[in-house]
Design a protein around this motif. Structure first.
Motif, PDB file in Angstrom:
ATOM      1  N   LEU A   1       0.821  -1.413   0.052  1.00 54.69           N
ATOM      2  CA  LEU A   1      -0.006   0.042   0.100  1.00 54.69           C
ATOM      3  C   LEU A   1       0.788   1.214  -0.167  1.00 54.69           C
ATOM      4  CD1 LEU A   1      -2.824  -0.763   2.503  1.00 54.69           C
ATOM      5  CD2 LEU A   1      -3.122  -0.790   0.312  1.00 54.69           C
ATOM      6  N   ALA A   2       2.120   1.338   0.731  1.00 52.14           N
ATOM      7  CA  ALA A   2       3.024   2.192   0.898  1.00 52.14           C
ATOM      8  C   ALA A   2       3.519   2.698  -0.245  1.00 52.14           C
ATOM      9  CB  ALA A   2       4.093   2.157   1.859  1.00 52.14           C
ATOM     10  N   GLY A   3       3.828   1.699  -1.279  1.00 49.54           N
ATOM     11  CA  GLY A   3       4.410   1.848  -2.349  1.00 49.54           C
ATOM     12  C   GLY A   3       3.603   2.563  -3.519  1.00 49.54           C
ATOM     13  N   ASP A   4       2.287   2.505  -3.218  1.00 50.34           N
ATOM     14  CA  ASP A   4       1.200   3.267  -3.985  1.00 50.34           C
ATOM     15  C   ASP A   4       1.348   4.697  -3.542  1.00 50.34           C
ATOM     16  OD1 ASP A   4       0.975   0.856  -5.466  1.00 50.34           O
ATOM     17  OD2 ASP A   4      -1.120   0.491  -4.220  1.00 50.34           O
ATOM     18  N   CYS A   5       1.721   5.351  -2.674  1.00 53.00           N
ATOM     19  CA  CYS A   5       1.585   6.567  -2.117  1.00 53.00           C
ATOM     20  C   CYS A   5       2.662   7.360  -2.681  1.00 53.00           C
ATOM     21  CB  CYS A   5       1.820   6.675  -0.651  1.00 53.00           C
ATOM     22  SG  CYS A   5       0.354   5.653   0.225  1.00 53.00           S
ATOM     23  N   GLU A   6       2.362   8.201  -3.701  1.00 51.81           N
ATOM     24  CA  GLU A   6       3.379   8.808  -4.363  1.00 51.81           C
ATOM     25  C   GLU A   6       3.806   9.886  -3.581  1.00 51.81           C
ATOM     26  OE1 GLU A   6       3.744  11.257  -8.469  1.00 51.81           O
ATOM     27  OE2 GLU A   6       1.815  10.027  -8.238  1.00 51.81           O
ATOM     28  N   ASN A   7       3.251  10.664  -2.835  1.00 50.61           N
ATOM     29  CA  ASN A   7       3.788  11.882  -2.191  1.00 50.61           C
ATOM     30  C   ASN A   7       4.012  11.592  -0.443  1.00 50.61           C
ATOM     31  OD1 ASN A   7       3.885  13.410  -4.287  1.00 50.61           O
ATOM     32  ND2 ASN A   7       1.366  13.776  -4.246  1.00 50.61           N
ATOM     33  N   VAL A   8       3.991  10.304  -0.246  1.00 47.05           N
ATOM     34  CA  VAL A   8       4.455   9.980   1.154  1.00 47.05           C
ATOM     35  C   VAL A   8       5.613   8.943   1.052  1.00 47.05           C
ATOM     36  CG1 VAL A   8       3.565   8.883   3.221  1.00 47.05           C
ATOM     37  CG2 VAL A   8       2.050   9.722   1.714  1.00 47.05           C
ATOM     38  N   THR A   9       6.713   9.523   2.030  1.00 47.51           N
ATOM     39  CA  THR A   9       7.712   8.543   1.991  1.00 47.51           C
ATOM     40  C   THR A   9       7.875   7.978   3.401  1.00 47.51           C
ATOM     41  OG1 THR A   9       9.193  10.027   0.577  1.00 47.51           O
ATOM     42  CG2 THR A   9      10.463   8.687   1.898  1.00 47.51           C
ATOM     43  N   PHE A  10       7.925   6.678   3.378  1.00 46.90           N
ATOM     44  CA  PHE A  10       7.980   5.852   4.866  1.00 46.90           C
ATOM     45  C   PHE A  10       9.392   5.362   5.019  1.00 46.90           C
ATOM     46  CE2 PHE A  10       3.678   5.290   2.805  1.00 46.90           C
ATOM     47  CZ  PHE A  10       3.007   5.424   3.937  1.00 46.90           C
ATOM     48  N   VAL A  11       9.738   6.022   6.370  1.00 48.66           N
ATOM     49  CA  VAL A  11      11.386   5.748   6.738  1.00 48.66           C
ATOM     50  C   VAL A  11      11.248   5.367   8.020  1.00 48.66           C
ATOM     51  CG1 VAL A  11      11.832   8.174   6.448  1.00 48.66           C
ATOM     52  CG2 VAL A  11      13.647   6.520   6.287  1.00 48.66           C
ATOM     53  N   GLY A  12      12.214   4.708   8.691  1.00 51.41           N
ATOM     54  CA  GLY A  12      12.359   4.518  10.129  1.00 51.41           C
ATOM     55  C   GLY A  12      11.915   3.112  10.559  1.00 51.41           C
ATOM     56  N   ARG A  13      12.181   2.872  11.907  1.00 48.60           N
ATOM     57  CA  ARG A  13      11.745   1.499  12.369  1.00 48.60           C
ATOM     58  C   ARG A  13      10.559   1.111  12.516  1.00 48.60           C
ATOM     59  NH1 ARG A  13      10.389   1.461  17.794  1.00 48.60           N
ATOM     60  NH2 ARG A  13       9.654   3.241  18.350  1.00 48.60           N
ATOM     61  N   LEU A  14       9.544   2.369  12.582  1.00 47.19           N
ATOM     62  CA  LEU A  14       8.302   1.885  12.663  1.00 47.19           C
ATOM     63  C   LEU A  14       7.564   1.887  11.439  1.00 47.19           C
ATOM     64  CD1 LEU A  14       7.460   4.566  15.598  1.00 47.19           C
ATOM     65  CD2 LEU A  14       7.242   1.932  15.778  1.00 47.19           C
ATOM     66  N   ALA A  15       7.926   2.499  10.519  1.00 48.88           N
ATOM     67  CA  ALA A  15       7.273   2.673   9.152  1.00 48.88           C
ATOM     68  C   ALA A  15       7.921   1.492   8.366  1.00 48.88           C
ATOM     69  CB  ALA A  15       7.802   3.926   8.553  1.00 48.88           C
ATOM     70  N   THR A  16       8.879   0.653   8.838  1.00 48.60           N
ATOM     71  CA  THR A  16       9.528  -0.280   8.223  1.00 48.60           C
ATOM     72  C   THR A  16       9.323  -1.578   8.862  1.00 48.60           C
ATOM     73  OG1 THR A  16      11.762   0.082   8.676  1.00 48.60           O
ATOM     74  CG2 THR A  16      10.936   1.097   6.441  1.00 48.60           C
ATOM     75  N   TYR A  17       8.849  -1.665   9.968  1.00 45.51           N
ATOM     76  CA  TYR A  17       8.352  -2.546  10.986  1.00 45.51           C
ATOM     77  C   TYR A  17       9.674  -3.363  11.075  1.00 45.51           C
ATOM     78  CZ  TYR A  17       5.653  -6.076  13.544  1.00 45.51           C
ATOM     79  OH  TYR A  17       4.950  -7.089  14.238  1.00 45.51           O
ATOM     80  N   ARG A  18      10.770  -3.088  11.830  1.00 42.71           N
ATOM     81  CA  ARG A  18      11.873  -3.939  11.723  1.00 42.71           C
ATOM     82  C   ARG A  18      12.650  -3.119  12.987  1.00 42.71           C
ATOM     83  NH1 ARG A  18      15.961  -6.222   7.171  1.00 42.71           N
ATOM     84  NH2 ARG A  18      17.278  -7.185   8.774  1.00 42.71           N
ATOM     85  N   TYR A  19      13.405  -4.000  13.935  1.00 46.56           N
ATOM     86  CA  TYR A  19      14.433  -3.565  14.786  1.00 46.56           C
ATOM     87  C   TYR A  19      15.711  -3.058  14.031  1.00 46.56           C
ATOM     88  CZ  TYR A  19      17.272  -2.509  18.762  1.00 46.56           C
ATOM     89  OH  TYR A  19      18.193  -1.826  19.620  1.00 46.56           O
ATOM     90  N   TYR A  20      15.813  -1.850  14.175  1.00 44.12           N
ATOM     91  CA  TYR A  20      17.182  -1.291  13.528  1.00 44.12           C
ATOM     92  C   TYR A  20      17.907  -0.576  14.841  1.00 44.12           C
ATOM     93  CZ  TYR A  20      15.845  -1.942   8.778  1.00 44.12           C
ATOM     94  OH  TYR A  20      15.201  -2.354   7.566  1.00 44.12           O
ATOM     95  N   ASN A  21      19.330  -0.700  14.589  1.00 44.44           N
ATOM     96  CA  ASN A  21      19.952   0.364  15.456  1.00 44.44           C
ATOM     97  C   ASN A  21      19.990   1.705  14.872  1.00 44.44           C
ATOM     98  OD1 ASN A  21      20.865  -1.487  17.691  1.00 44.44           O
ATOM     99  ND2 ASN A  21      22.472  -2.539  15.900  1.00 44.44           N
ATOM    100  N   MET A  22      20.486   2.672  15.672  1.00 43.01           N
ATOM    101  CA  MET A  22      20.448   3.930  15.452  1.00 43.01           C
ATOM    102  C   MET A  22      21.211   4.456  14.199  1.00 43.01           C
ATOM    103  SD  MET A  22      20.831   5.840  18.972  1.00 43.01           S
ATOM    104  CE  MET A  22      22.240   5.025  19.621  1.00 43.01           C
ATOM    105  N   ASP A  23      22.171   3.645  14.139  1.00 38.88           N
ATOM    106  CA  ASP A  23      23.232   4.233  12.801  1.00 38.88           C
ATOM    107  C   ASP A  23      22.513   3.307  11.625  1.00 38.88           C
ATOM    108  OD1 ASP A  23      23.663   1.273  13.617  1.00 38.88           O
ATOM    109  OD2 ASP A  23      25.667   1.251  12.446  1.00 38.88           O
TER     110      ASP A  23
END
Ligand code: FAD
Length: 400
Positions: free
Chosen positions: A355-377
């Motif tokens: 669904l996110a891929g179809d949103c032209e004017n919205v960019t999803f970024v970060g741990r919550l938007a990509t549903y994955r544990y990431y370290n800060m770096d």
């Protein structure tokens, strides 16, 4: 309701043409709205303002910037981390260089001890741990490797987290270090957890007792919040804290959204709620200069209700007569911290991601938007790469 307010707001985001129509006199218009002032949002905002010349509004529903990395001086004047200890470590010189524009650093190598049978032993398990726990005298890596081979259990196919650990370190170390800890942390027995969860818990044959082995390990010299303030300090960036997306004033408008909140929230949970494990933090100031020998002591037994205690002065190098600590209690309810690693949740995320891929004017970024544990770096790297792609697109659009 929040859902209706979100629907109304996102309805207004359908196309840039619709948005142009909302630019009425008296309205405040921004090139970009950034939702979330954590690492993902702050890096995107900084780059879009300084690198792409955009006007940016950053909002966060919490009453502060810096997301989960937020630190502040508590009532005793001790610099503490509100959402658990955050230690910076990376192998990327580029990411370190980028952040160095906004902060100085103090060197810090993280060490963790585990409270096991009235002893404090190094964690991750290393040769010292084995020697202390079992009264051994393993002299070198080969002797420690041989010991681990002798206790490891052949479980056949590795099907879950328990199999992963038992096949590497055997039943006794599994019971003392992993079984209770995992049951507390995830609320389920390791035998019901995906094998990938324990893959990150190595046992070492050396006496290296550093928790991380990255090339660069350090802490921002004035703290994380000060670093974020410097990142967001730009005439084209406006910051509103205590401001959720759903209740943004109607007189605001923008062309593009950078969304760093939960991806399922953006879509009103229409495919269901992505599951998370949460934490409750219990902060306390003690009337002594030092509470424990290292920054973090883990409590892997099931009977102790918390998983670890952090003492911040070890992290920050602060000198003071008193000291502040935090106990961490895993919880089902609360802020979303750890995505649940099971196939159903991953499948739901993949559908949201489409669904996110179809949103032209919205960019999803970060741990919550990509549903994955990431370290800060990793989040800084993800945000920088995302900005580069967006900036290139904007430059092409400007030429067209
Ligand atoms: P966040 O920092 O969570 O920022 C997202 C922001 O969006 C939040 O502030 C939230 O309030 C806001 N938001 C969400 N929805 C909305 C909305 N609808 N409207 C407005 N605002 C919204 N990493 C390390 O490298 N080293 C460590 O030692 C380390 N320790 C950790 C310890 C714990 C207990 C946890 C949970 C994580 C740890 N991490 C660590 C990981 C680190 O916290 C993340 O990498 C980092 O926070 C990710 O940044 P982010 O911007 O993606 O998310």
């Amino acid at each position: 309701s929040i859902t209706d307010a979100l629907a109304a707001r996102q309805g207004a985001q359908r196309s840039t043409a619709d948005l142009a129509a909302t630019r009425l006199p008296g309205r405040r218009h921004y090139d970009v709205l950034v939702v979330g002032a954590g690492f993902a949002g702050a890096v995107m905002a900084e780059r879009m303002a300084r690198g792409s010349g955009k006007t940016v509004l950053v909002i966060d529903k919490r009453d502060h910037i810096a997301g989960n990395a937020y630190d502040h001086h508590d009532d005793a004047g001790i610099l503490v981390h509100r959402y658990g200890p955050h230690i910076f470590h990376t192998n990327s010189g580029d990411i370190l260089d980028y952040l160095t524009r906004f902060t100085g650093w103090i060197p810090y190598e993280h060490r963790v001890l585990a409270a096991v049978d009235d002893q404090l032993v190094p964690m991750p398990i290393n040769r010292t741990t084995l020697n202390m726990l079992y009264g051994l005298n393993l002299q070198d890596d080969e002797a420690a490797a041989e010991y681990l081979r002798s206790v490891a259990v052949d479980v056949g196919d590795i099907r879950n987290s328990r199999d992963t650990v038992v096949s590497q370190v055997g039943e006794d170390l599994y019971a003392r270090f992993f079984e209770g800890y995992t049951r507390k942390q995830w609320g389920v027995d390791p035998s019901q957890l995906d094998k990938s969860v324990a893959a990150r818990v190595p046992a070492r044959t050396s006496c290296d007792d550093r928790y991380f082995t990255d090339r660069y390990q350090c802490m921002p010299d004035k703290g994380y919040t000060a670093m974020f303030s410097a990142m967001l300090d730009h005439p084209s960036i406006e910051v509103m804290t205590g401001q959720g997306y759903a209740d943004l004033p109607m007189e605001l408008s923008w062309d593009h959204v950078v969304w760093t909140g939960p991806i399922d929230e953006y879509f009103h949970h229409r495919l269901g709620r992505l599951p998370y494990r949460s934490l409750r933090f219990e902060h306390e100031t003690l009337d002594c200069a030092q509470a424990q020998p290292v920054a973090v002591v883990n409590y892997p037994d099931y009977d102790t209700p918390y998983t670890r205690i952090t003492e911040y002065k070890h992290l920050t190098g602060q000198q003071a007569a008193r000291t502040s600590i935090t106990r961490e209690y895993p919880a089902d309810e609360g802020d979303p911290y750890y995505p649940i690693p099971n196939p159903a949740a991953q499948d739901m995320y993949r559908q949201y991601s489409r669904l996110a891929g179809d949103c032209e004017n919205v960019t999803f970024v970060g741990r919550l938007a990509t549903y994955r544990y990431y370290n800060m770096d990793q989040i800084v790297g993800q945000a920088l790469a995302t900005w580069r792609r967006l900036d290139a697109r904007w430059r092409l659009d400007a030429l067209a």
